[in-house]
Design a protein around this motif. Structure first.
Motif, PDB file in Angstrom:
ATOM      1  N   GLN A  96       0.830  -1.203   0.000  1.00 26.49           N
ATOM      2  CA  GLN A  96       0.000   0.000   0.000  1.00 26.49           C
ATOM      3  C   GLN A  96       0.862   1.249   0.000  1.00 26.49           C
ATOM      4  OE1 GLN A  96      -2.732  -1.092   3.321  1.00 26.49           O
ATOM      5  NE2 GLN A  96      -4.306  -0.305   1.963  1.00 26.49           N
ATOM      6  N   THR A  97       1.907   1.243   0.841  1.00 30.13           N
ATOM      7  CA  THR A  97       2.790   2.401   0.919  1.00 30.13           C
ATOM      8  C   THR A  97       3.363   2.745  -0.449  1.00 30.13           C
ATOM      9  OG1 THR A  97       3.353   1.873   3.182  1.00 30.13           O
ATOM     10  CG2 THR A  97       4.878   3.299   2.011  1.00 30.13           C
ATOM     11  N   ILE A  98       3.789   1.722  -1.197  1.00 31.07           N
ATOM     12  CA  ILE A  98       4.407   1.992  -2.501  1.00 31.07           C
ATOM     13  C   ILE A  98       3.359   2.327  -3.554  1.00 31.07           C
ATOM     14  CG2 ILE A  98       5.738   0.920  -4.364  1.00 31.07           C
ATOM     15  CD1 ILE A  98       7.291  -0.548  -2.141  1.00 31.07           C
ATOM     16  N   LEU A  99       2.236   1.609  -3.536  1.00 29.38           N
ATOM     17  CA  LEU A  99       1.237   1.794  -4.590  1.00 29.38           C
ATOM     18  C   LEU A  99       0.567   3.170  -4.543  1.00 29.38           C
ATOM     19  CD1 LEU A  99      -0.373  -1.751  -4.444  1.00 29.38           C
ATOM     20  CD2 LEU A  99       0.676  -0.752  -6.468  1.00 29.38           C
ATOM     21  N   TYR A 100       0.511   3.792  -3.356  1.00 24.68           N
ATOM     22  CA  TYR A 100      -0.148   5.102  -3.270  1.00 24.68           C
ATOM     23  C   TYR A 100       0.746   6.244  -3.735  1.00 24.68           C
ATOM     24  CZ  TYR A 100      -3.558   2.769  -0.205  1.00 24.68           C
ATOM     25  OH  TYR A 100      -4.498   1.944   0.310  1.00 24.68           O
ATOM     26  N   ILE A 101       2.068   6.022  -3.767  1.00 23.75           N
ATOM     27  CA  ILE A 101       2.995   7.136  -4.024  1.00 23.75           C
ATOM     28  C   ILE A 101       2.713   7.878  -5.339  1.00 23.75           C
ATOM     29  CG2 ILE A 101       5.420   7.707  -4.480  1.00 23.75           C
ATOM     30  CD1 ILE A 101       6.230   5.722  -2.381  1.00 23.75           C
ATOM     31  N   PRO A 102       2.578   7.157  -6.481  1.00 28.64           N
ATOM     32  CA  PRO A 102       2.476   7.897  -7.749  1.00 28.64           C
ATOM     33  C   PRO A 102       1.294   8.868  -7.814  1.00 28.64           C
ATOM     34  CG  PRO A 102       2.853   5.573  -8.160  1.00 28.64           C
ATOM     35  CD  PRO A 102       2.573   5.704  -6.700  1.00 28.64           C
ATOM     36  N   PHE A 133       0.598  11.099  -5.850  1.00 27.26           N
ATOM     37  CA  PHE A 133       1.013  12.424  -5.386  1.00 27.26           C
ATOM     38  C   PHE A 133       2.048  13.071  -6.306  1.00 27.26           C
ATOM     39  CE2 PHE A 133      -0.619  10.208  -1.696  1.00 27.26           C
ATOM     40  CZ  PHE A 133      -1.518  11.147  -1.225  1.00 27.26           C
ATOM     41  N   PHE A 134       2.388  12.400  -7.403  1.00 23.34           N
ATOM     42  CA  PHE A 134       3.318  12.990  -8.369  1.00 23.34           C
ATOM     43  C   PHE A 134       2.550  13.833  -9.372  1.00 23.34           C
ATOM     44  CE2 PHE A 134       6.620   9.301  -8.007  1.00 23.34           C
ATOM     45  CZ  PHE A 134       6.967   9.769  -6.761  1.00 23.34           C
ATOM     46  N   SER A 135       3.202  14.891  -9.842  1.00 22.02           N
ATOM     47  CA  SER A 135       2.579  15.708 -10.887  1.00 22.02           C
ATOM     48  C   SER A 135       2.639  14.953 -12.212  1.00 22.02           C
ATOM     49  CB  SER A 135       3.322  17.026 -11.027  1.00 22.02           C
ATOM     50  OG  SER A 135       4.562  16.807 -11.673  1.00 22.02           O
ATOM     51  N   ILE A 139       6.084  14.812 -13.675  1.00 24.54           N
ATOM     52  CA  ILE A 139       6.907  13.729 -13.141  1.00 24.54           C
ATOM     53  C   ILE A 139       6.513  12.403 -13.789  1.00 24.54           C
ATOM     54  CG2 ILE A 139       7.484  12.447 -11.038  1.00 24.54           C
ATOM     55  CD1 ILE A 139       8.685  15.307 -11.265  1.00 24.54           C
ATOM     56  N   ILE A 150       8.807   9.795 -15.850  1.00 24.01           N
ATOM     57  CA  ILE A 150       8.968   8.363 -15.580  1.00 24.01           C
ATOM     58  C   ILE A 150       8.633   7.553 -16.831  1.00 24.01           C
ATOM     59  CG2 ILE A 150       8.067   6.444 -14.201  1.00 24.01           C
ATOM     60  CD1 ILE A 150       7.692   8.557 -11.915  1.00 24.01           C
ATOM     61  N   TRP A 156      -1.322   3.427 -13.999  1.00 24.95           N
ATOM     62  CA  TRP A 156      -0.140   3.264 -13.139  1.00 24.95           C
ATOM     63  C   TRP A 156      -0.159   4.297 -12.014  1.00 24.95           C
ATOM     64  CZ3 TRP A 156       4.256   6.143 -11.795  1.00 24.95           C
ATOM     65  CH2 TRP A 156       5.307   5.404 -11.213  1.00 24.95           C
ATOM     66  N   ILE A 158      -3.852   3.564  -9.702  1.00 20.01           N
ATOM     67  CA  ILE A 158      -4.425   2.266  -9.295  1.00 20.01           C
ATOM     68  C   ILE A 158      -4.424   2.111  -7.769  1.00 20.01           C
ATOM     69  CG2 ILE A 158      -2.232   0.987  -9.619  1.00 20.01           C
ATOM     70  CD1 ILE A 158      -3.973  -1.420 -10.459  1.00 20.01           C
ATOM     71  N   TRP A 213      -4.256   4.560  -5.371  1.00 21.09           N
ATOM     72  CA  TRP A 213      -5.147   5.544  -4.748  1.00 21.09           C
ATOM     73  C   TRP A 213      -6.598   5.143  -4.933  1.00 21.09           C
ATOM     74  CZ3 TRP A 213      -4.524   9.058  -1.216  1.00 21.09           C
ATOM     75  CH2 TRP A 213      -5.486  10.041  -1.050  1.00 21.09           C
ATOM     76  N   SER A 263       5.149  -0.839  -9.653  1.00 14.61           N
ATOM     77  CA  SER A 263       5.177   0.557  -9.193  1.00 14.61           C
ATOM     78  C   SER A 263       6.582   0.974  -8.814  1.00 14.61           C
ATOM     79  CB  SER A 263       4.282   0.736  -7.951  1.00 14.61           C
ATOM     80  OG  SER A 263       2.945   0.754  -8.322  1.00 14.61           O
ATOM     81  N   VAL A 286      14.580   5.363 -12.224  1.00 15.81           N
ATOM     82  CA  VAL A 286      14.774   6.816 -12.347  1.00 15.81           C
ATOM     83  C   VAL A 286      15.881   7.280 -11.394  1.00 15.81           C
ATOM     84  CG1 VAL A 286      13.713   9.046 -11.833  1.00 15.81           C
ATOM     85  CG2 VAL A 286      12.464   7.363 -13.190  1.00 15.81           C
ATOM     86  N   ASN A 292       2.996  20.674  -7.137  1.00 14.12           N
ATOM     87  CA  ASN A 292       2.902  19.923  -8.385  1.00 14.12           C
ATOM     88  C   ASN A 292       2.388  20.727  -9.563  1.00 14.12           C
ATOM     89  OD1 ASN A 292       3.905  17.500  -7.561  1.00 14.12           O
ATOM     90  ND2 ASN A 292       1.919  16.666  -6.932  1.00 14.12           N
ATOM     91  N   ILE A 346       7.819  15.849  -2.075  1.00 10.70           N
ATOM     92  CA  ILE A 346       6.609  15.029  -1.954  1.00 10.70           C
ATOM     93  C   ILE A 346       6.933  13.775  -1.135  1.00 10.70           C
ATOM     94  CG2 ILE A 346       4.862  13.737  -3.235  1.00 10.70           C
ATOM     95  CD1 ILE A 346       4.627  16.498  -4.070  1.00 10.70           C
ATOM     96  N   TYR A 404       5.354  12.544   2.380  1.00 16.84           N
ATOM     97  CA  TYR A 404       4.482  11.394   2.116  1.00 16.84           C
ATOM     98  C   TYR A 404       4.077  10.611   3.379  1.00 16.84           C
ATOM     99  CZ  TYR A 404       2.740   7.036   0.199  1.00 16.84           C
ATOM    100  OH  TYR A 404       1.970   5.944  -0.063  1.00 16.84           O
ATOM    101  N   GLN A 457       0.254   9.959   4.254  1.00  9.64           N
ATOM    102  CA  GLN A 457      -0.288   8.616   4.348  1.00  9.64           C
ATOM    103  C   GLN A 457      -1.049   8.429   5.662  1.00  9.64           C
ATOM    104  OE1 GLN A 457       2.509   5.414   4.341  1.00  9.64           O
ATOM    105  NE2 GLN A 457       1.101   4.019   3.357  1.00  9.64           N
TER     106      GLN A 457
END
Lengths: 309, 295
Positions: free
Chosen positions: A120-126, A128-130, A133, A137, A179, A182, A184, B24, B31, B207, B273, B277, B281
């Motif tokens: 969950q921690t990793i999957l939510y990160i993107p 919050f990217f603009s 960004i 990627i 990507w 998903i 969030w 993910s 990067v 952002n 960010i 985070y 969270q």
């Protein structure tokens, strides 16, 4: 509430005077909404029916009736733009709507709580990217020197020009959108899932129900209202196909498959300075969009029991 | 029988979740790794670097040698701090006033705000308003058009409404006026919600780039995201940051590839960010679940 007979309510003026301080606090809010939210709506209704001339300004420019609209609807490229908008939105729904539901159910059922927490921690990160960004990627992955092309050429395939090829444009747009969102997207379903009474699951277990039966008879019915609600809502916004993302991803080489209403308005309005025509397109989009969202809300109320309002 | 099924199901779903998590994570790792190599390693390894062998900060050093990145970063910090503070102030004002159940005219005032979630003036009319107010090319063009967030007003209003009424009553009995009530009691009570909303608004400000693209010709206030976007479409980024004048300028060890520079920009654009985070969270997990419990 009172039990000592009817109490005369003080007159409106007296009640309002008691709250003068609160009204005072609200004045800046009203000013903001009038200037930056309501006045543009008003301008949209005016400008769409005028022929804007820089020298005479908004008010001095002549009225032209529906000329801006007939001009736009006579342009063949506008139908292409309209089609792209709807197709990209529908592709987003078709491929992006269900993965978060599946992922939410899997996460909810996972017994390993550390795997759930870490993923969950990793999957939510993107989320919050603009979009800038996200484009960066995608560039890292799919440019001519990117990771995917390195893999393809590494196994003897030929390099693909993913970022410039029209046939890859929509898959990249839709794929990178999935990507990004998903993880969030699972949150609202997870919230609905935690609302299901655990004793129902216990009872099902006692009755010997397997995981698939459990999903079919308890989990899915439990989140059905949310699913229907969000689905109708997404149908209500098909004319908004994601302007920020497309503005970054598209290029003249991919206009044919990627130009949407918002990017069309952006180019015609701000690059070509065709304010009136771009505003007319904007008004068209607003009106259709409002009709769509009102119908979607009506449908959601009717079939899911919950509307937006 | 069903126990066996459960095991299979757990194995399959763990595998899927793990796979998606890797999907993910790998681009993010790629990067970061690409941003940490010089041109020599980039050439040696054919541009495919999942883990740098000789990590170096050369890409970052080069980017910060020029003034562009620093200027964009400071412009972004200014707009983010100023913007977040003002949006939070205005949103709190609106939410606080609208949370007063007995306020005459509360319904139409709420309606006045909520209508704008459904309809807006669109790109060109909003641009013309900003232009006619002479805000173009100033930082205010990035702040004033989004000064109140209607959704946040709704969330915060609900938070104020859930503060127990007795608290307010006892304060009024103790002789607290409206100002004391608001500043000493209600706002401190709502501080956690305001912090959460502030974080989300701050991230949105950090952002954003589209507004700068529309409203700013002058690059003085160009935020970092817009700079990154412009540098990605520039074909000269490699030459720009590998200029002569450096010692052994043509030795690949002292050079950095355009790809690494771009990836370093992406990392710079996301670093703040990633720093906030964990707080985000904490808030959204708690907030979302609470919201769901309330129905």
């Amino acid at each position: 509430m009172s039990i000592s007979g009817p109490v005369r309510r003080p007159s409106l003026v007296i009640r309002m005077r008691r709250y003068w301080f609160l009204y005072l606090l609200f004045v800046p809010v009203i000013v903001y909404y009038l200037v930056f939210r309501y006045y543009p709506i008003f301008l949209q209704g005016i400008l769409a029916f005028k022929q804007y001339k820089l020298s005479s300004g908004i008010w001095g420019s002549p009225w032209v009736g529906f000329d801006n609209f007939t001009y736009v609807f006579a342009r063949p490229d506008f139908y292409n733009v309209l089609e792209n908008t709807i197709v990209i939105s529908l592709l987003r729904i078709a491929f992006g709507f269900f993965p978060p539901i599946v992922l939410a159910i899997l996460l909810f059922d996972l017994r390993s709580s550390w795997l759930r927490r870490v993923s969950q921690t990793i999957l939510y990160i993107p989320h919050f990217f603009s979009w800038v960004i996200i484009y960066g990627i995608v560039f890292a992955m799919f440019s001519n020197t990117g990771m995917v092309n390195q893999l393809i050429t590494g196994i003897g395939g030929s390099e693909q020009n993913f970022l410039m090829a029209p046939e890859w444009f929509r898959p990249l747009i839709v794929g990178s959108g999935i990507w990004k969102e998903i993880g969030w997207g699972t949150i609202i379903y997870l919230a609905a899932l935690t609302g299901i009474d655990p004793s129902i699951y216990e009872a099902a277990k006692v009755d010997g129900a397997g995981p698939l039966q459990r999903i079919r008879h308890i989990t899915l019915p439990g989140i059905r209202p949310v699913v229907v609600f969000l689905f109708t809502l997404s149908l209500g916004s098909v004319l908004n196909a994601g302007v920020e993302q497309i503005l970054l991803f598209y290029s003249p080489a991919t206009y044919e498959v990627g130009d949407i209403i918002d990017t069309f308005v952006f180019r015609q309005g701000l690059n070509q300075l065709q304010y009136s025509m771009a505003t007319a397109v904007g008004l068209f989009q607003s009106v259709i969009g409002l009709i769509l969202i009102l119908s979607a809300n009506w449908l959601a109320k009717r079939y899911a029991g919950t509307g937006i309002w | 029988m069903s126990n066996g099924n459960e095991k299979v199901y757990q194995a399959v779903s763990s595998a899927i979740v793990l796979g998606l998590t890797l999907l993910s994570a790998i681009p993010l790792i790629y990067v970061i790794s690409m941003s940490l190599v010089n041109e020599q390693e980039w050439i040696d390894r054919g541009g495919f670097i999942l883990w740098p062998q000789n990590p170096t900060l050369i890409a970052y050093e080069r980017l910060f040698q020029g003034t562009a990145v620093l200027q964009a970063l400071s412009a972004t910090v200014v707009r983010t701090v100023l913007g977040t503070a003002l949006v939070l102030l205005m949103t709190t004002l609106a939410a606080y006033v609208l949370s007063k159940r007995n306020l005459p005219g509360r319904k139409p005032m709420l309606f006045f705000i909520l209508v704008t979630i459904l309809i807006g003036g669109g790109l060109i009319p909003t641009y013309l308003v900003v232009r006619d107010l002479h805000l173009l090319d100033s930082v205010w063009a990035l702040i004033l058009p989004g000064l109140v967030d209607s959704w946040s007003v709704l969330v915060l209003k609900q938070f104020f409404e859930n503060i127990p009424g007795e608290l307010e009553e006892s304060a009024v009995i103790d002789g607290a006026g409206e100002v004391t009530l608001m500043c000493k009691i209600m706002i401190p009570m709502a501080a956690p919600a305001m912090a959460a909303i502030g974080l989300f608004i701050g991230v949105a400000h950090w952002n954003s780039w589209f507004d700068a693209l529309i409203y700013l010709d002058d690059s003085k206030w160009h935020p970092i995201q817009l700079l990154i976007r412009n540098m990605f479409s520039s074909s000269e980024i490699g030459a720009q940051f590998n200029n002569a004048g450096q010692h052994n300028a043509f030795n690949p060890v002292n050079r950095v590839s355009a790809e690494s520079l771009k990836m370093a920009l992406v990392v710079i654009g996301t670093l703040p960010i990633l720093c906030v985070y964990p707080f985000l969270q904490k808030h959204f997990m708690k907030g979302m679940y609470l919201g769901a419990v309330k129905g």
